[in-house]
Design a protein around this motif. Sequence first.
Motif, PDB file in Angstrom:
ATOM      1  N   GLY A  29       1.070  -0.886   0.100  1.00 40.44           N
ATOM      2  CA  GLY A  29      -0.320  -0.269   0.042  1.00 40.44           C
ATOM      3  C   GLY A  29       1.123   1.324   0.044  1.00 40.44           C
ATOM      4  N   LEU A  30       1.987   1.269   0.240  1.00 36.14           N
ATOM      5  CA  LEU A  30       3.089   2.561   0.683  1.00 36.14           C
ATOM      6  C   LEU A  30       3.258   2.640  -0.871  1.00 36.14           C
ATOM      7  CD1 LEU A  30       5.009   4.237   2.913  1.00 36.14           C
ATOM      8  CD2 LEU A  30       6.559   2.733   1.948  1.00 36.14           C
ATOM      9  N   VAL A  31       3.584   1.505  -1.985  1.00 35.80           N
ATOM     10  CA  VAL A  31       4.160   2.160  -3.277  1.00 35.80           C
ATOM     11  C   VAL A  31       3.156   1.383  -4.659  1.00 35.80           C
ATOM     12  CG1 VAL A  31       6.603   1.693  -1.989  1.00 35.80           C
ATOM     13  CG2 VAL A  31       5.284  -0.746  -3.189  1.00 35.80           C
ATOM     14  N   GLU A  32       2.409   1.136  -4.115  1.00 35.10           N
ATOM     15  CA  GLU A  32       1.330   1.001  -5.723  1.00 35.10           C
ATOM     16  C   GLU A  32       0.653   1.879  -5.990  1.00 35.10           C
ATOM     17  OE1 GLU A  32      -0.612  -3.056  -5.804  1.00 35.10           O
ATOM     18  OE2 GLU A  32      -1.789  -2.986  -3.845  1.00 35.10           O
ATOM     19  N   ARG A  33      -0.211   2.585  -5.058  1.00 37.68           N
ATOM     20  CA  ARG A  33      -2.002   3.537  -5.756  1.00 37.68           C
ATOM     21  C   ARG A  33      -0.932   4.979  -5.399  1.00 37.68           C
ATOM     22  NH1 ARG A  33      -5.540  -0.145  -5.751  1.00 37.68           N
ATOM     23  NH2 ARG A  33      -6.080  -1.672  -3.600  1.00 37.68           N
ATOM     24  N   GLY A  34       0.032   5.608  -5.657  1.00 39.07           N
ATOM     25  CA  GLY A  34       0.358   6.162  -6.395  1.00 39.07           C
ATOM     26  C   GLY A  34       0.221   6.859  -7.732  1.00 39.07           C
ATOM     27  N   PRO A  35      -0.028   7.606  -8.301  1.00 35.76           N
ATOM     28  CA  PRO A  35      -0.467   8.800  -9.509  1.00 35.76           C
ATOM     29  C   PRO A  35       0.770   7.687 -10.232  1.00 35.76           C
ATOM     30  CG  PRO A  35       0.619  10.105  -8.501  1.00 35.76           C
ATOM     31  CD  PRO A  35       0.577   9.273  -7.311  1.00 35.76           C
ATOM     32  N   GLY A  36       1.906   7.163 -10.034  1.00 36.80           N
ATOM     33  CA  GLY A  36       2.963   6.768 -11.026  1.00 36.80           C
ATOM     34  C   GLY A  36       2.841   5.539 -11.039  1.00 36.80           C
TER      35      GLY A  36
ATOM     36  N   LEU B  49       7.501   8.045   4.834  1.00 36.69           N
ATOM     37  CA  LEU B  49       5.960   8.505   4.634  1.00 36.69           C
ATOM     38  C   LEU B  49       5.603   9.882   4.842  1.00 36.69           C
ATOM     39  CD1 LEU B  49       5.139   7.341   8.267  1.00 36.69           C
ATOM     40  CD2 LEU B  49       3.984   5.607   5.608  1.00 36.69           C
ATOM     41  N   THR B  50       7.079  10.832   4.376  1.00 39.41           N
ATOM     42  CA  THR B  50       6.769  12.218   3.822  1.00 39.41           C
ATOM     43  C   THR B  50       6.930  12.014   2.750  1.00 39.41           C
ATOM     44  OG1 THR B  50       7.088  13.421   6.139  1.00 39.41           O
ATOM     45  CG2 THR B  50       7.144  14.526   4.303  1.00 39.41           C
ATOM     46  N   ALA B  51       7.701  11.868   2.265  1.00 37.77           N
ATOM     47  CA  ALA B  51       7.849  11.483   0.762  1.00 37.77           C
ATOM     48  C   ALA B  51       7.167  11.368  -0.124  1.00 37.77           C
ATOM     49  CB  ALA B  51       9.585  10.964   0.392  1.00 37.77           C
ATOM     50  N   LEU B  52       6.667  10.015   0.250  1.00 40.72           N
ATOM     51  CA  LEU B  52       5.741   9.500  -0.954  1.00 40.72           C
ATOM     52  C   LEU B  52       4.681   9.502  -0.643  1.00 40.72           C
ATOM     53  CD1 LEU B  52       8.633   7.107  -0.567  1.00 40.72           C
ATOM     54  CD2 LEU B  52       6.883   5.213  -1.138  1.00 40.72           C
ATOM     55  N   ASP B  53       4.217   9.947   1.339  1.00 36.33           N
ATOM     56  CA  ASP B  53       2.520  10.409   1.005  1.00 36.33           C
ATOM     57  C   ASP B  53       1.524   9.535   0.908  1.00 36.33           C
ATOM     58  OD1 ASP B  53       0.635  12.276   1.843  1.00 36.33           O
ATOM     59  OD2 ASP B  53       1.327  13.555  -0.272  1.00 36.33           O
ATOM     60  N   PRO B  54       1.446   8.755   0.786  1.00 41.80           N
ATOM     61  CA  PRO B  54       0.841   7.395   0.032  1.00 41.80           C
ATOM     62  C   PRO B  54      -0.672   7.994   0.522  1.00 41.80           C
ATOM     63  CG  PRO B  54       1.432   6.651   2.508  1.00 41.80           C
ATOM     64  CD  PRO B  54       2.324   7.723   2.307  1.00 41.80           C
TER      65      PRO B  54
END
Length: 90
Positions: free
Chosen positions: A36-43, A71-76
Amino acid sequence: MHEGRGPALGLLDAAGYRETRLTLAGDDRLLLVSDGLVERGPGGLSTGLDELRAAVAGGPVAPQALLDAVLTALDPPRTDDVTLLALART
């Protein structure tokens, strides 16, 4: 970066996981994250993994500070679970 896959912890009564041993030295850190941290972002997943690598590479050594920086950098987005666990050698 070591990558591993398997069922979510606690999801199955009897699950098998690949075992990996490593030794942390100096400023090495171990960061475990849920998808969930990495897969749902705009890219999407690929961009999320690249952003995670960049955040960790440029992040602080202390585990709590590293978690906060990631968490700040990825802002999931708040649409999926996000789990992080950081370990550092002390």
